[in-house]
Design a protein around this motif. Structure first.
Motif, PDB file in Angstrom:
ATOM      1  N   ALA A   1       0.817  -1.217   0.000  1.00 41.66           N
ATOM      2  CA  ALA A   1       0.000   0.000   0.000  1.00 41.66           C
ATOM      3  C   ALA A   1       0.848   1.263   0.000  1.00 41.66           C
ATOM      4  O   ALA A   1       0.478   2.276  -0.602  1.00 41.66           O
ATOM      5  CB  ALA A   1      -0.926   0.000   1.216  1.00 41.66           C
ATOM      6  N   ILE A   2       1.995   1.208   0.665  1.00 44.43           N
ATOM      7  CA  ILE A   2       2.831   2.406   0.810  1.00 44.43           C
ATOM      8  C   ILE A   2       3.665   2.690  -0.435  1.00 44.43           C
ATOM      9  O   ILE A   2       3.943   3.847  -0.756  1.00 44.43           O
ATOM     10  CB  ILE A   2       3.733   2.268   2.056  1.00 44.43           C
ATOM     11  N   PHE A   3       4.048   1.653  -1.177  1.00 42.92           N
ATOM     12  CA  PHE A   3       4.966   1.844  -2.302  1.00 42.92           C
ATOM     13  C   PHE A   3       4.500   2.899  -3.311  1.00 42.92           C
ATOM     14  O   PHE A   3       5.255   3.836  -3.609  1.00 42.92           O
ATOM     15  CB  PHE A   3       5.226   0.504  -3.010  1.00 42.92           C
ATOM     16  N   PRO A   4       3.273   2.808  -3.876  1.00 43.21           N
ATOM     17  CA  PRO A   4       2.874   3.845  -4.840  1.00 43.21           C
ATOM     18  C   PRO A   4       2.746   5.225  -4.200  1.00 43.21           C
ATOM     19  O   PRO A   4       3.070   6.239  -4.828  1.00 43.21           O
ATOM     20  CB  PRO A   4       1.519   3.349  -5.361  1.00 43.21           C
ATOM     21  N   ARG A   5       2.273   5.277  -2.944  1.00 38.51           N
ATOM     22  CA  ARG A   5       2.131   6.563  -2.259  1.00 38.51           C
ATOM     23  C   ARG A   5       3.502   7.191  -1.987  1.00 38.51           C
ATOM     24  O   ARG A   5       3.714   8.380  -2.178  1.00 38.51           O
ATOM     25  CB  ARG A   5       1.360   6.351  -0.956  1.00 38.51           C
ATOM     26  N   LEU A   6       4.446   6.362  -1.562  1.00 38.35           N
ATOM     27  CA  LEU A   6       5.792   6.866  -1.274  1.00 38.35           C
ATOM     28  C   LEU A   6       6.487   7.328  -2.553  1.00 38.35           C
ATOM     29  O   LEU A   6       7.265   8.297  -2.540  1.00 38.35           O
ATOM     30  CB  LEU A   6       6.620   5.778  -0.587  1.00 38.35           C
ATOM     31  N   SER A   7       6.199   6.647  -3.670  1.00 38.18           N
ATOM     32  CA  SER A   7       6.768   7.061  -4.962  1.00 38.18           C
ATOM     33  C   SER A   7       6.299   8.464  -5.337  1.00 38.18           C
ATOM     34  O   SER A   7       7.086   9.294  -5.812  1.00 38.18           O
ATOM     35  CB  SER A   7       6.360   6.068  -6.057  1.00 38.18           C
ATOM     36  N   LYS A   8       5.008   8.751  -5.093  1.00 38.68           N
ATOM     37  CA  LYS A   8       4.475  10.080  -5.392  1.00 38.68           C
ATOM     38  C   LYS A   8       5.079  11.137  -4.471  1.00 38.68           C
ATOM     39  O   LYS A   8       5.416  12.240  -4.912  1.00 38.68           O
ATOM     40  CB  LYS A   8       2.951  10.065  -5.245  1.00 38.68           C
ATOM     41  N   ILE A   9       5.196  10.811  -3.193  1.00 41.54           N
ATOM     42  CA  ILE A   9       5.773  11.760  -2.231  1.00 41.54           C
ATOM     43  C   ILE A   9       7.230  12.051  -2.582  1.00 41.54           C
ATOM     44  O   ILE A   9       7.676  13.196  -2.545  1.00 41.54           O
ATOM     45  CB  ILE A   9       5.663  11.210  -0.791  1.00 41.54           C
ATOM     46  N   PHE A  10       7.976  11.012  -2.931  1.00 43.33           N
ATOM     47  CA  PHE A  10       9.389  11.184  -3.288  1.00 43.33           C
ATOM     48  C   PHE A  10       9.536  12.082  -4.508  1.00 43.33           C
ATOM     49  O   PHE A  10      10.482  12.876  -4.598  1.00 43.33           O
ATOM     50  CB  PHE A  10      10.032   9.821  -3.560  1.00 43.33           C
TER      51      PHE A  10
ATOM     52  N   GLN B   1      11.086  14.288   2.751  1.00 42.30           N
ATOM     53  CA  GLN B   1       9.910  13.820   3.464  1.00 42.30           C
ATOM     54  C   GLN B   1       9.708  12.319   3.247  1.00 42.30           C
ATOM     55  O   GLN B   1       9.382  11.582   4.190  1.00 42.30           O
ATOM     56  CB  GLN B   1       8.658  14.577   3.004  1.00 42.30           C
ATOM     57  N   ALA B   2       9.916  11.858   2.014  1.00 42.62           N
ATOM     58  CA  ALA B   2       9.786  10.427   1.717  1.00 42.62           C
ATOM     59  C   ALA B   2      10.790   9.614   2.533  1.00 42.62           C
ATOM     60  O   ALA B   2      10.461   8.542   3.059  1.00 42.62           O
ATOM     61  CB  ALA B   2       9.988  10.186   0.219  1.00 42.62           C
ATOM     62  N   PHE B   3      11.993  10.141   2.654  1.00 40.52           N
ATOM     63  CA  PHE B   3      13.035   9.452   3.428  1.00 40.52           C
ATOM     64  C   PHE B   3      12.646   9.360   4.904  1.00 40.52           C
ATOM     65  O   PHE B   3      12.804   8.312   5.546  1.00 40.52           O
ATOM     66  CB  PHE B   3      14.363  10.190   3.275  1.00 40.52           C
ATOM     67  N   LYS B   4      12.113  10.434   5.450  1.00 41.63           N
ATOM     68  CA  LYS B   4      11.691  10.447   6.859  1.00 41.63           C
ATOM     69  C   LYS B   4      10.542   9.473   7.101  1.00 41.63           C
ATOM     70  O   LYS B   4      10.502   8.777   8.121  1.00 41.63           O
ATOM     71  CB  LYS B   4      11.287  11.862   7.266  1.00 41.63           C
ATOM     72  N   ILE B   5       9.607   9.429   6.159  1.00 43.25           N
ATOM     73  CA  ILE B   5       8.486   8.491   6.278  1.00 43.25           C
ATOM     74  C   ILE B   5       9.007   7.056   6.297  1.00 43.25           C
ATOM     75  O   ILE B   5       8.591   6.232   7.121  1.00 43.25           O
ATOM     76  CB  ILE B   5       7.486   8.677   5.125  1.00 43.25           C
ATOM     77  N   MET B   6       9.932   6.753   5.391  1.00 37.36           N
ATOM     78  CA  MET B   6      10.501   5.413   5.333  1.00 37.36           C
ATOM     79  C   MET B   6      11.145   5.034   6.661  1.00 37.36           C
ATOM     80  O   MET B   6      10.935   3.937   7.192  1.00 37.36           O
ATOM     81  CB  MET B   6      11.535   5.338   4.205  1.00 37.36           C
ATOM     82  N   GLU B   7      11.910   5.957   7.240  1.00 38.24           N
ATOM     83  CA  GLU B   7      12.596   5.669   8.502  1.00 38.24           C
ATOM     84  C   GLU B   7      11.601   5.400   9.632  1.00 38.24           C
ATOM     85  O   GLU B   7      11.798   4.492  10.447  1.00 38.24           O
ATOM     86  CB  GLU B   7      13.508   6.841   8.882  1.00 38.24           C
ATOM     87  N   GLN B   8      10.513   6.166   9.670  1.00 31.32           N
ATOM     88  CA  GLN B   8       9.529   5.992  10.739  1.00 31.32           C
ATOM     89  C   GLN B   8       8.749   4.692  10.583  1.00 31.32           C
ATOM     90  O   GLN B   8       8.506   3.990  11.568  1.00 31.32           O
ATOM     91  CB  GLN B   8       8.575   7.191  10.794  1.00 31.32           C
ATOM     92  N   VAL B   9       8.358   4.383   9.341  1.00 32.82           N
ATOM     93  CA  VAL B   9       7.635   3.132   9.098  1.00 32.82           C
ATOM     94  C   VAL B   9       8.524   1.937   9.439  1.00 32.82           C
ATOM     95  O   VAL B   9       8.072   0.948  10.032  1.00 32.82           O
ATOM     96  CB  VAL B   9       7.155   3.048   7.634  1.00 32.82           C
TER      97      VAL B   9
END
Length: 429
Positions: A286-295, A301-309
């Protein structure tokens, strides 16, 4: 626990745009699928293992491991490359149809090639010729997987269709197993039922793709085919490398031991895989396509989200996995109907590898999000070159327990390499 809940809530707000709940719906849809696929083995695995026996169960698992290579070939790298491309052009129907047409054409060609290879292997190789029907009947899973457009549903963030269709397939599979499998002589019906459920979901997926979304197939241009092949190449090589030390475990155990021992190892592997995928699979998909758009808009911000998840995943693993590790003897006894210390030890080693996989999942995914497919590929090719010989040596030395021991070492190494690789990445908003 409060800190964990707070961290989850904060991360969710970073991922999900205000006023939207699409990401949450995708996670919930996939989680419902994972609940079904997680609970079904609780009833099906013990029944199947004890009714047809460890030898026939091992043969079927060996055949499944064999056809897994054809699934890798037909998937190519589209589960990542096509998903990412769909997520970025989902609003442009013409571009989406171009992607679908090129990807499906390549997948069908690869499926035909796979069937040809299977025919040659079962005809000329004695080890496979003896039980050729098991392998041929198991190939239906490859066809169903080729037809099922999970990469489109994921890229367009419509994972509810993936969940619903796979749940239908799981129910069809369970219904068939309990209705038709009553003894060792019914073992050939297992691959028939498995393939039939995969074909049902694949055909329904095609129907939804064209009927519900109003998309259409067109004869793809050569340049479109070449572009899709090129986009998925690094991912394909990486997936081949990954499966050299994942799917190959069961295959190697089958080649180097016997069907009975393969059956016992397969039980441990399937249980560990269920623990690994639930609920991790739901979040990564679920996160992959959303994270691709954010990146694409804000790399930092995408990097920070990845670290927190990733941090959340590690915390949850540290809470859950030790309990499952302790309960391993009871789990094996429940599934196999007896006490098998080697199977228990195999499961415990595989649970160690599950911890490293979960603690690394989103870092690995982030390499794909930020376009570092060459780095992603290099890490897994390196580990394949080391891991495959290691698995073979350990199986020779410790029987099927050796496969689990080698897996724990390999996944710990992949974790270490990925951790330091991602740590060197630097992004600005």
């Amino acid at each position: 626990m409060r800190s964990l809940i707070k961290l989850i809530h904060q991360t969710y707000r970073m991922i999900e745009p205000p006023g939207s709940s699409k990401g949450l719906k995708n996670v919930l849809s996939l989680s419902s699928l994972q609940v079904v696929t997680y609970l079904f083995p609780v009833f099906i695995l013990p029944y199947l293992f004890q009714v047809i026996g460890p030898e026939k169960f091992g043969l079927i698992c060996f055949a499944q491991a064999f056809v897994q290579y054809f699934m890798i070939l037909t998937d190519y790298g589209f589960s990542v490359s096509a998903t990412k491309e769909i997520s970025l052009c989902v609003e442009d129907k013409t571009k989406v149809c171009n992607v679908i047409s090129a990807v499906m054409a390549i997948k069908v060609i690869l499926a035909i090639l796979s069937l040809s290879i299977l025919g040659l292997v079962v005809y000329f190789v004695p080890r496979f010729k003896e039980d050729w029907m098991v392998y041929v009947l198991s190939f239906g899973v490859v066809i169903g997987n080729t037809l099922f457009p999970t990469w489109f549903f994921q890229g367009s963030e419509n994972m509810k269709y993936t969940a619903k269709l796979n749940i239908i397939g799981e129910f069809a599979y369970a219904f068939g197993i309990f209705l038709f499998i009553h003894g060792p002589n019914d073992f050939l019906l297992v691959p028939i039922i498995t393939s039939s459920s995969a074909l049902i979901t694949g055909l329904l997926g095609q129907y939804i793709l064209f009927a519900r979304f109003g998309l259409y197939f067109q004869v793809p241009k050569l340049e479109d085919l070449y572009r899709q092949l090129l986009a998925g190449w690094n991912i394909f090589i990486s997936v081949v490398a990954i499966n050299a030390y994942t799917a190959t475990r069961i295959f190697a155990v089958g080649l180097l031991t016997n069907n009975t021992l393969t059956g016992f190892y397969s039980i441990a592997d399937k249980i560990a895989n269920a623990v690994q995928t639930f609920p991790l699979y739901s979040f990564t998909q679920a996160i992959f396509p959303r994270l691709s758009k954010i990146f694409h808009k804000n790399k930092l911000q995408a990097f920070k989200i990845m670290e927190q998840v990733q941090l959340i995943t590690v915390i949850v693993s540290l809470i859950c996995l030790p309990l499952i590790f302790i309960l391993a003897p009871f789990i094996i006894k429940f599934v196999c109907g007896g006490v098998y210390p080697a199977a228990v030890l195999s499961l415990q080693f595989l649970l160690i590898s599950v911890f490293f996989i979960g603690s690394n999942a989103f870092r690995v995914q982030f390499l794909l999000v930020c376009g570092k497919t060459d780095t992603y590929s290099r890490i897994h090719i390196t580990m394949a070159a080391i891991g495959l010989p290691l698995i073979i040596i350990f199986i020779y030395s410790f029987s099927y327990v050796g496969a689990a021991m080698a897996t724990a070492i390999i996944e710990a190494s992949v974790f270490t390499m990925t951790y330091f690789t991602v740590k060197k990445l630097h992004f600005s908003p």
